[in-house]
Design an enzyme around this catalytic site. Structure first.
Site, PDB file in Angstrom:
ATOM      1  N   LYS A 103       0.816  -1.260   0.131  1.00 52.56           N
ATOM      2  CA  LYS A 103      -0.126  -0.068   0.027  1.00 52.56           C
ATOM      3  C   LYS A 103       0.620   1.247  -0.047  1.00 52.56           C
ATOM      4  O   LYS A 103       0.529   2.286  -0.454  1.00 52.56           O
ATOM      5  CB  LYS A 103      -0.842   0.100   1.142  1.00 52.56           C
ATOM      6  CG  LYS A 103      -2.067  -1.054   1.029  1.00 52.56           C
ATOM      7  CD  LYS A 103      -2.955  -0.748   2.270  1.00 52.56           C
ATOM      8  CE  LYS A 103      -4.187  -1.790   2.013  1.00 52.56           C
ATOM      9  NZ  LYS A 103      -4.949  -1.895   3.301  1.00 52.56           N
ATOM     10  N   ASP A 139     -10.203   2.598   2.099  1.00 51.36           N
ATOM     11  CA  ASP A 139      -9.982   2.309   3.524  1.00 51.36           C
ATOM     12  C   ASP A 139     -10.770   3.103   4.399  1.00 51.36           C
ATOM     13  O   ASP A 139     -11.704   2.667   5.310  1.00 51.36           O
ATOM     14  CB  ASP A 139      -8.510   1.774   3.957  1.00 51.36           C
ATOM     15  CG  ASP A 139      -8.206   0.523   3.414  1.00 51.36           C
ATOM     16  OD1 ASP A 139      -9.184  -0.518   2.944  1.00 51.36           O
ATOM     17  OD2 ASP A 139      -6.732   0.368   3.509  1.00 51.36           O
TER      18      ASP A 139
HETATM   19  P1  NDP Z   1       0.720  -2.693  10.977  1.00 49.95           P
HETATM   20  O1  NDP Z   1       1.615  -3.789  11.139  1.00 49.95           O
HETATM   21  O2  NDP Z   1       1.121  -1.526  10.024  1.00 49.95           O
HETATM   22  O3  NDP Z   1       0.483  -2.054  12.278  1.00 49.95           O
HETATM   23  C1  NDP Z   1       0.166  -3.136  13.522  1.00 49.95           C
HETATM   24  C2  NDP Z   1      -0.332  -2.391  14.718  1.00 49.95           C
HETATM   25  O4  NDP Z   1      -0.759  -3.117  15.610  1.00 49.95           O
HETATM   26  C3  NDP Z   1       0.741  -1.601  15.341  1.00 49.95           C
HETATM   27  O5  NDP Z   1       0.298  -0.252  15.908  1.00 49.95           O
HETATM   28  C4  NDP Z   1       1.345  -2.442  16.501  1.00 49.95           C
HETATM   29  O6  NDP Z   1       1.859  -1.687  17.608  1.00 49.95           O
HETATM   30  C5  NDP Z   1       0.270  -2.917  16.973  1.00 49.95           C
HETATM   31  N1  NDP Z   1       0.121  -4.300  17.599  1.00 49.95           N
HETATM   32  C6  NDP Z   1       0.536  -5.552  17.208  1.00 49.95           C
HETATM   33  N2  NDP Z   1       0.686  -6.475  18.051  1.00 49.95           N
HETATM   34  C7  NDP Z   1       0.223  -5.820  19.326  1.00 49.95           C
HETATM   35  C8  NDP Z   1      -0.046  -6.175  20.532  1.00 49.95           C
HETATM   36  N3  NDP Z   1       0.112  -7.337  20.898  1.00 49.95           N
HETATM   37  N4  NDP Z   1      -0.550  -5.291  21.365  1.00 49.95           N
HETATM   38  C9  NDP Z   1      -0.587  -4.004  21.029  1.00 49.95           C
HETATM   39  N5  NDP Z   1      -0.495  -3.536  19.810  1.00 49.95           N
HETATM   40  C10 NDP Z   1      -0.016  -4.413  18.815  1.00 49.95           C
HETATM   41  O7  NDP Z   1      -0.679  -3.337  10.475  1.00 49.95           O
HETATM   42  P2  NDP Z   1      -1.809  -2.498   9.864  1.00 49.95           P
HETATM   43  O8  NDP Z   1      -2.076  -1.322  10.396  1.00 49.95           O
HETATM   44  O9  NDP Z   1      -1.899  -2.686   8.384  1.00 49.95           O
HETATM   45  O10 NDP Z   1      -3.033  -3.552  10.218  1.00 49.95           O
HETATM   46  C11 NDP Z   1      -3.642  -3.462  11.461  1.00 49.95           C
HETATM   47  C12 NDP Z   1      -5.103  -4.350  11.751  1.00 49.95           C
HETATM   48  O11 NDP Z   1      -6.001  -3.814  10.914  1.00 49.95           O
HETATM   49  C13 NDP Z   1      -4.720  -5.656  11.254  1.00 49.95           C
HETATM   50  O12 NDP Z   1      -5.324  -6.863  12.166  1.00 49.95           O
HETATM   51  C14 NDP Z   1      -5.398  -5.820   9.814  1.00 49.95           C
HETATM   52  O13 NDP Z   1      -5.955  -7.013   9.722  1.00 49.95           O
HETATM   53  C15 NDP Z   1      -6.477  -4.871  10.024  1.00 49.95           C
HETATM   54  N6  NDP Z   1      -7.264  -4.192   8.906  1.00 49.95           N
HETATM   55  C16 NDP Z   1      -8.488  -4.577   8.810  1.00 49.95           C
HETATM   56  C17 NDP Z   1      -9.025  -3.672   7.420  1.00 49.95           C
HETATM   57  C18 NDP Z   1     -10.548  -4.031   7.106  1.00 49.95           C
HETATM   58  O14 NDP Z   1     -10.801  -4.002   5.988  1.00 49.95           O
HETATM   59  N7  NDP Z   1     -11.300  -4.701   7.961  1.00 49.95           N
HETATM   60  C19 NDP Z   1      -8.244  -3.182   6.625  1.00 49.95           C
HETATM   61  C20 NDP Z   1      -6.758  -3.092   6.961  1.00 49.95           C
HETATM   62  C21 NDP Z   1      -6.353  -3.449   8.198  1.00 49.95           C
HETATM   63  P3  NDP Z   1       3.449  -1.338  17.668  1.00 49.95           P
HETATM   64  O15 NDP Z   1       3.586  -0.032  16.804  1.00 49.95           O
HETATM   65  O16 NDP Z   1       3.575  -0.935  19.005  1.00 49.95           O
HETATM   66  O17 NDP Z   1       4.247  -2.368  17.100  1.00 49.95           O
END
Ligand code: NDP
Length: 318
Positions: A103, A139
Protein backbone atom coordinates in the site's frame (compact mmCIF):
# COMPACT_ATOMS: atom_id res chain seq x y z
CA UNK A 1 10.08 -23.56 -34.57
CA UNK A 2 6.64 -22.74 -33.27
CA UNK A 3 5.08 -26.06 -32.24
CA UNK A 4 1.55 -24.63 -32.00
CA UNK A 5 -0.86 -25.81 -34.65
CA UNK A 6 -4.04 -23.93 -35.60
CA UNK A 7 -6.03 -26.78 -34.07
CA UNK A 8 -4.48 -26.39 -30.59
CA UNK A 9 -7.18 -25.53 -28.06
CA UNK A 10 -7.34 -21.94 -26.85
CA UNK A 11 -5.74 -21.46 -23.41
CA UNK A 12 -8.19 -22.29 -20.63
CA UNK A 13 -9.81 -19.27 -18.99
CA UNK A 14 -8.34 -18.67 -15.55
CA UNK A 15 -10.56 -19.50 -12.58
CA UNK A 16 -11.00 -16.16 -10.83
CA UNK A 17 -12.25 -17.59 -7.55
CA UNK A 18 -9.70 -20.21 -6.60
CA UNK A 19 -6.49 -19.61 -8.56
CA UNK A 20 -3.57 -17.63 -7.18
CA UNK A 21 -1.64 -16.08 -10.06
CA UNK A 22 1.99 -14.93 -10.28
CA UNK A 23 3.65 -12.16 -12.29
CA UNK A 24 4.78 -14.75 -14.91
CA UNK A 25 1.14 -15.52 -15.81
CA UNK A 26 0.84 -12.01 -17.24
CA UNK A 27 3.14 -12.79 -20.18
CA UNK A 28 0.34 -14.80 -21.81
CA UNK A 29 -2.68 -13.59 -19.89
CA UNK A 30 -5.54 -15.63 -21.35
CA UNK A 31 -8.58 -13.71 -20.11
CA UNK A 32 -9.95 -11.52 -22.87
CA UNK A 33 -12.51 -9.54 -20.86
CA UNK A 34 -11.96 -6.68 -18.42
CA UNK A 35 -9.54 -7.81 -15.72
CA UNK A 36 -9.30 -6.55 -12.14
CA UNK A 37 -6.89 -7.88 -9.52
CA UNK A 38 -5.68 -7.76 -5.94
CA UNK A 39 -1.92 -7.95 -5.31
CA UNK A 40 -0.59 -9.10 -1.96
CA UNK A 41 2.05 -11.09 -0.11
CA UNK A 42 0.50 -13.27 1.17
CA UNK A 43 -2.74 -13.18 -0.83
CA UNK A 44 -4.00 -16.77 -0.71
CA UNK A 45 -6.61 -16.03 1.96
CA UNK A 46 -7.95 -12.85 0.32
CA UNK A 47 -11.72 -12.96 -0.05
CA UNK A 48 -11.77 -10.00 -2.43
CA UNK A 49 -12.20 -12.17 -5.59
CA UNK A 50 -15.49 -13.79 -4.47
CA UNK A 51 -16.74 -10.41 -3.15
CA UNK A 52 -16.07 -8.52 -6.38
CA UNK A 53 -17.10 -11.32 -8.73
CA UNK A 54 -20.44 -11.71 -6.90
CA UNK A 55 -21.10 -7.97 -7.21
CA UNK A 56 -20.12 -8.00 -10.90
CA UNK A 57 -22.41 -10.96 -11.59
CA UNK A 58 -25.31 -9.03 -10.05
CA UNK A 59 -24.39 -5.86 -11.96
CA UNK A 60 -24.31 -7.82 -15.24
CA UNK A 61 -27.98 -8.77 -14.75
CA UNK A 62 -28.98 -5.17 -15.42
CA UNK A 63 -25.99 -4.02 -17.50
CA UNK A 64 -24.45 -6.63 -19.84
CA UNK A 65 -21.31 -4.48 -20.11
CA UNK A 66 -20.18 -6.07 -16.85
CA UNK A 67 -20.68 -9.67 -18.02
CA UNK A 68 -17.03 -10.03 -19.01
CA UNK A 69 -15.49 -8.32 -15.97
CA UNK A 70 -13.52 -10.64 -13.62
CA UNK A 71 -11.43 -10.10 -10.50
CA UNK A 72 -8.27 -12.21 -9.87
CA UNK A 73 -5.68 -12.52 -7.11
CA UNK A 74 -1.91 -12.29 -7.62
CA UNK A 75 0.82 -13.33 -5.23
CA UNK A 76 3.43 -10.56 -5.59
CA UNK A 77 6.51 -10.35 -3.31
CA UNK A 78 7.55 -6.78 -2.40
CA UNK A 79 10.51 -6.54 -4.82
CA UNK A 80 8.33 -7.50 -7.80
CA UNK A 81 5.70 -4.76 -7.47
CA UNK A 82 7.24 -2.35 -10.08
CA UNK A 83 7.47 -4.93 -12.90
CA UNK A 84 4.07 -6.41 -12.00
CA UNK A 85 2.31 -3.02 -12.13
CA UNK A 86 3.97 -2.25 -15.42
CA UNK A 87 2.83 -5.59 -16.90
CA UNK A 88 -0.71 -5.15 -15.53
CA UNK A 89 -0.80 -1.75 -17.19
CA UNK A 90 0.44 -3.17 -20.51
CA UNK A 91 -2.27 -5.87 -20.30
CA UNK A 92 -4.82 -3.14 -19.54
CA UNK A 93 -5.98 -4.39 -16.14
CA UNK A 94 -8.62 -1.75 -15.45
CA UNK A 95 -8.38 -1.81 -11.67
CA UNK A 96 -5.97 -3.10 -9.03
CA UNK A 97 -6.38 -3.47 -5.28
CA UNK A 98 -3.25 -3.50 -3.14
CA UNK A 99 -2.99 -5.22 0.20
CA UNK A 100 -0.04 -5.83 2.55
CA UNK A 101 2.78 -4.99 2.00
CA UNK A 102 2.21 -2.90 -1.14
CA UNK A 103 0.00 0.00 0.00
CA UNK A 104 2.86 2.46 0.58
CA UNK A 105 5.50 0.96 -1.74
CA UNK A 106 3.23 1.68 -4.72
CA UNK A 107 3.16 5.47 -4.19
CA UNK A 108 6.26 6.32 -6.30
CA UNK A 109 5.05 4.03 -9.10
CA UNK A 110 1.85 5.97 -9.81
CA UNK A 111 1.12 8.78 -12.26
CA UNK A 112 -1.30 10.53 -9.91
CA UNK A 113 -2.37 10.14 -6.28
CA UNK A 114 -5.73 11.26 -4.94
CA UNK A 115 -5.23 13.95 -2.22
CA UNK A 116 -7.01 11.86 0.44
CA UNK A 117 -4.78 8.84 -0.29
CA UNK A 118 -1.78 11.15 -0.20
CA UNK A 119 -2.69 12.27 3.32
CA UNK A 120 -3.17 8.64 4.36
CA UNK A 121 0.27 7.84 2.92
CA UNK A 122 -1.14 4.71 1.28
CA UNK A 123 -3.17 3.53 -1.72
CA UNK A 124 -5.33 0.43 -1.98
CA UNK A 125 -7.16 1.13 -5.27
CA UNK A 126 -5.46 1.80 -8.63
CA UNK A 127 -7.24 2.88 -11.78
CA UNK A 128 -5.83 2.37 -15.28
CA UNK A 129 -5.20 5.58 -17.26
CA UNK A 130 -3.32 5.90 -20.55
CA UNK A 131 -0.25 7.30 -18.73
CA UNK A 132 -0.15 4.81 -15.86
CA UNK A 133 -2.09 3.98 -12.72
CA UNK A 134 -3.87 6.57 -10.59
CA UNK A 135 -4.06 5.78 -6.85
CA UNK A 136 -6.92 6.08 -4.35
CA UNK A 137 -7.56 4.86 -0.82
CA UNK A 138 -10.97 3.38 0.00
CA UNK A 139 -10.10 2.08 3.50
CA UNK A 140 -11.06 5.33 5.26
CA UNK A 141 -14.39 5.48 3.40
CA UNK A 142 -14.94 1.79 4.27
CA UNK A 143 -14.35 2.46 7.96
CA UNK A 144 -16.50 5.58 8.10
CA UNK A 145 -19.44 3.88 6.34
CA UNK A 146 -19.12 0.68 8.37
CA UNK A 147 -19.03 2.46 11.75
CA UNK A 148 -22.22 4.35 10.97
CA UNK A 149 -23.95 1.27 9.55
CA UNK A 150 -22.98 -1.13 12.35
CA UNK A 151 -22.96 1.09 15.43
CA UNK A 152 -25.57 3.71 14.51
CA UNK A 153 -23.36 6.79 14.92
CA UNK A 154 -20.66 8.07 12.56
CA UNK A 155 -17.11 9.30 13.15
CA UNK A 156 -18.26 12.92 13.09
CA UNK A 157 -20.62 12.61 16.04
CA UNK A 158 -18.39 11.27 18.83
CA UNK A 159 -14.86 11.28 20.27
CA UNK A 160 -12.73 8.43 18.91
CA UNK A 161 -10.15 6.39 20.85
CA UNK A 162 -8.01 4.81 18.15
CA UNK A 163 -5.73 1.90 19.06
CA UNK A 164 -2.66 1.40 16.83
CA UNK A 165 -0.21 3.50 14.84
CA UNK A 166 0.38 1.30 11.78
CA UNK A 167 -0.96 1.67 8.24
CA UNK A 168 -4.60 0.93 9.10
CA UNK A 169 -4.54 3.33 12.07
CA UNK A 170 -3.08 6.10 9.90
CA UNK A 171 -5.88 5.76 7.32
CA UNK A 172 -8.46 5.64 10.13
CA UNK A 173 -7.00 8.72 11.85
CA UNK A 174 -7.00 10.75 8.63
CA UNK A 175 -10.61 9.71 8.01
CA UNK A 176 -11.58 10.80 11.57
CA UNK A 177 -10.04 14.21 10.85
CA UNK A 178 -11.73 14.46 7.45
CA UNK A 179 -15.07 13.54 9.06
CA UNK A 180 -14.44 16.25 11.71
CA UNK A 181 -14.62 13.95 14.69
CA UNK A 182 -14.56 16.17 17.80
CA UNK A 183 -11.66 14.41 19.61
CA UNK A 184 -9.15 11.82 18.44
CA UNK A 185 -7.15 9.93 21.09
CA UNK A 186 -4.34 7.78 19.67
CA UNK A 187 -3.00 4.88 21.74
CA UNK A 188 -0.08 2.68 20.76
CA UNK A 189 2.47 0.33 22.32
CA UNK A 190 5.56 1.64 20.47
CA UNK A 191 5.93 5.31 21.49
CA UNK A 192 8.25 6.33 18.63
CA UNK A 193 5.72 5.13 16.09
CA UNK A 194 2.95 6.88 18.02
CA UNK A 195 4.82 10.20 18.10
CA UNK A 196 5.59 10.02 14.37
CA UNK A 197 1.90 9.49 13.55
CA UNK A 198 0.84 12.24 15.99
CA UNK A 199 3.23 14.74 14.35
CA UNK A 200 2.00 13.88 10.84
CA UNK A 201 -1.61 14.25 11.92
CA UNK A 202 -0.96 17.67 13.47
CA UNK A 203 -0.01 18.99 10.05
CA UNK A 204 -3.01 17.33 8.38
CA UNK A 205 -5.41 18.55 11.07
CA UNK A 206 -4.76 22.24 10.25
CA UNK A 207 -8.16 23.08 8.82
CA UNK A 208 -10.07 20.68 11.09
CA UNK A 209 -11.41 21.30 14.59
CA UNK A 210 -10.52 17.79 15.81
CA UNK A 211 -8.70 17.79 19.17
CA UNK A 212 -5.70 15.44 18.98
CA UNK A 213 -4.19 13.51 21.93
CA UNK A 214 -1.76 10.58 22.20
CA UNK A 215 -1.28 8.01 24.98
CA UNK A 216 0.69 4.92 25.87
CA UNK A 217 -1.52 1.87 25.33
CA UNK A 218 0.04 0.14 28.35
CA UNK A 219 -1.03 3.01 30.67
CA UNK A 220 -4.25 4.63 29.37
CA UNK A 221 -4.93 8.03 31.00
CA UNK A 222 -7.95 8.35 33.29
CA UNK A 223 -9.30 11.35 31.35
CA UNK A 224 -10.18 9.40 28.19
CA UNK A 225 -13.40 10.88 26.77
CA UNK A 226 -16.74 9.16 27.40
CA UNK A 227 -19.00 8.37 25.72
CA UNK A 228 -16.66 7.51 22.86
CA UNK A 229 -16.04 5.08 20.04
CA UNK A 230 -13.06 2.74 20.46
CA UNK A 231 -11.54 1.58 17.16
CA UNK A 232 -9.04 -1.25 17.23
CA UNK A 233 -6.51 -0.81 14.41
CA UNK A 234 -3.84 -2.97 16.08
CA UNK A 235 -3.27 -6.53 14.96
CA UNK A 236 -3.74 -7.72 18.57
CA UNK A 237 -6.64 -10.16 18.22
CA UNK A 238 -5.64 -11.71 14.90
CA UNK A 239 -4.27 -14.81 16.63
CA UNK A 240 -6.96 -16.85 18.39
CA UNK A 241 -6.86 -16.38 22.19
CA UNK A 242 -4.68 -13.26 21.95
CA UNK A 243 -5.47 -10.74 24.72
CA UNK A 244 -7.36 -7.48 24.24
CA UNK A 245 -5.12 -4.46 23.47
CA UNK A 246 -7.10 -2.32 25.99
CA UNK A 247 -8.42 -3.19 29.45
CA UNK A 248 -12.03 -2.01 29.32
CA UNK A 249 -12.52 -2.57 33.06
CA UNK A 250 -10.42 0.52 33.73
CA UNK A 251 -12.71 2.78 31.65
CA UNK A 252 -15.64 4.71 33.04
CA UNK A 253 -18.60 5.64 30.86
CA UNK A 254 -20.35 4.40 27.73
CA UNK A 255 -18.32 3.12 24.81
CA UNK A 256 -18.90 1.29 21.57
CA UNK A 257 -16.21 -0.77 19.83
CA UNK A 258 -15.31 -1.11 16.16
CA UNK A 259 -12.80 -3.92 15.69
CA UNK A 260 -10.98 -3.84 12.32
CA UNK A 261 -10.21 -7.56 12.57
CA UNK A 262 -12.89 -9.84 11.02
CA UNK A 263 -11.21 -13.22 11.26
CA UNK A 264 -11.73 -14.42 14.00
CA UNK A 265 -15.21 -12.86 13.94
CA UNK A 266 -15.13 -12.04 17.67
CA UNK A 267 -11.89 -10.92 19.36
CA UNK A 268 -11.19 -10.66 23.09
CA UNK A 269 -11.83 -6.90 22.89
CA UNK A 270 -15.27 -7.46 21.32
CA UNK A 271 -16.14 -10.18 23.82
CA UNK A 272 -15.18 -7.97 26.76
CA UNK A 273 -17.15 -5.04 25.32
CA UNK A 274 -20.29 -7.14 24.84
CA UNK A 275 -20.01 -8.56 28.36
CA UNK A 276 -20.08 -4.96 29.60
CA UNK A 277 -23.20 -4.20 27.56
CA UNK A 278 -21.36 -2.19 24.88
CA UNK A 279 -22.12 -2.45 21.16
CA UNK A 280 -19.29 -4.05 19.18
CA UNK A 281 -18.80 -4.85 15.49
CA UNK A 282 -16.01 -6.60 13.59
CA UNK A 283 -14.16 -5.35 10.50
CA UNK A 284 -16.03 -7.33 7.83
CA UNK A 285 -18.27 -4.35 7.11
CA UNK A 286 -15.17 -2.17 6.57
CA UNK A 287 -13.76 -4.71 4.13
CA UNK A 288 -17.06 -4.82 2.25
CA UNK A 289 -17.46 -1.04 2.02
CA UNK A 290 -13.88 -0.44 0.89
CA UNK A 291 -14.52 -3.06 -1.81
CA UNK A 292 -17.76 -1.34 -2.82
CA UNK A 293 -15.96 1.99 -3.17
CA UNK A 294 -13.15 0.44 -5.24
CA UNK A 295 -15.60 -1.15 -7.66
CA UNK A 296 -17.59 2.10 -7.88
CA UNK A 297 -14.37 3.91 -8.84
CA UNK A 298 -13.52 1.32 -11.54
CA UNK A 299 -17.01 0.88 -12.95
CA UNK A 300 -18.60 4.31 -12.46
CA UNK A 301 -21.75 2.35 -11.56
CA UNK A 302 -23.76 1.61 -8.42
CA UNK A 303 -22.41 -1.49 -6.64
CA UNK A 304 -24.73 -3.92 -4.78
CA UNK A 305 -23.49 -3.92 -1.16
CA UNK A 306 -25.59 -6.95 -0.19
CA UNK A 307 -24.08 -9.12 -2.96
CA UNK A 308 -20.56 -8.27 -1.75
CA UNK A 309 -21.47 -8.81 1.90
CA UNK A 310 -23.11 -12.21 1.32
CA UNK A 311 -20.15 -13.38 -0.78
CA UNK A 312 -17.72 -12.24 1.94
CA UNK A 313 -19.68 -14.06 4.66
CA UNK A 314 -19.88 -17.22 2.55
CA UNK A 315 -16.17 -17.11 1.73
CA UNK A 316 -15.26 -16.79 5.42
CA UNK A 317 -17.59 -19.64 6.35
CA UNK A 318 -15.89 -22.11 3.98
P1 NDP B 1 0.67 -2.72 10.92
O1 NDP B 1 1.60 -3.88 11.00
O2 NDP B 1 0.99 -1.55 10.06
O3 NDP B 1 0.43 -2.16 12.43
C1 NDP B 1 0.20 -3.05 13.48
C2 NDP B 1 -0.26 -2.28 14.72
O4 NDP B 1 -0.66 -3.24 15.70
C3 NDP B 1 0.83 -1.42 15.37
O5 NDP B 1 0.25 -0.27 15.90
C4 NDP B 1 1.33 -2.37 16.49
O6 NDP B 1 1.86 -1.66 17.57
C5 NDP B 1 0.03 -2.98 16.91
N1 NDP B 1 0.18 -4.25 17.63
C6 NDP B 1 0.57 -5.44 17.13
N2 NDP B 1 0.53 -6.39 18.09
C7 NDP B 1 0.11 -5.77 19.23
C8 NDP B 1 -0.14 -6.20 20.55
N3 NDP B 1 0.03 -7.47 20.91
N4 NDP B 1 -0.59 -5.30 21.46
C9 NDP B 1 -0.79 -4.01 21.11
N5 NDP B 1 -0.58 -3.53 19.87
C10 NDP B 1 -0.13 -4.39 18.94
O7 NDP B 1 -0.75 -3.35 10.50
P2 NDP B 1 -1.98 -2.63 9.79
O8 NDP B 1 -2.08 -1.27 10.36
O9 NDP B 1 -1.87 -2.78 8.33
O10 NDP B 1 -3.21 -3.55 10.26
C11 NDP B 1 -3.69 -3.49 11.60
C12 NDP B 1 -4.94 -4.37 11.72
O11 NDP B 1 -6.02 -3.83 10.95
C13 NDP B 1 -4.73 -5.80 11.21
O12 NDP B 1 -5.35 -6.68 12.13
C14 NDP B 1 -5.46 -5.83 9.89
O13 NDP B 1 -5.95 -7.12 9.60
C15 NDP B 1 -6.61 -4.85 10.15
N6 NDP B 1 -7.15 -4.25 8.92
C16 NDP B 1 -8.46 -4.46 8.60
C17 NDP B 1 -9.02 -3.90 7.46
C18 NDP B 1 -10.45 -4.14 7.13
O14 NDP B 1 -10.87 -3.86 5.98
N7 NDP B 1 -11.25 -4.62 8.04
C19 NDP B 1 -8.20 -3.08 6.54
C20 NDP B 1 -6.82 -2.90 6.98
C21 NDP B 1 -6.32 -3.49 8.12
P3 NDP B 1 3.44 -1.30 17.70
O15 NDP B 1 3.64 -0.08 16.84
O16 NDP B 1 3.59 -1.04 19.14
O17 NDP B 1 4.19 -2.51 17.20
Amino acid sequence: MNSKSPTDPAPAEPDPESSVFETEHLDNWPFKGTSLAVLGHPVKHSISPPMHNAALKRMAETDPAFADWRYFKFHVPPGRLPETLSLLHAKRFRGVNLTLPHKTDALPLLTRIDPVAERMGAVNTLVWTADGYEGFNSDGYGLSTAVEEQLGAGLSSQPVILLGAGGAARAAAVQCILDMCPELWLGNRNQDRLKALYRDLLSIRKESSTRLEAFDLSAPPDNLPAPALIINATSAGLAPDSPSPLDLSALKGAFSVYEMIYNPPETALMKEARLRGMRAANGLSMLVHQGVRSLEIWSGAAVPVDAMRTAAENALAT
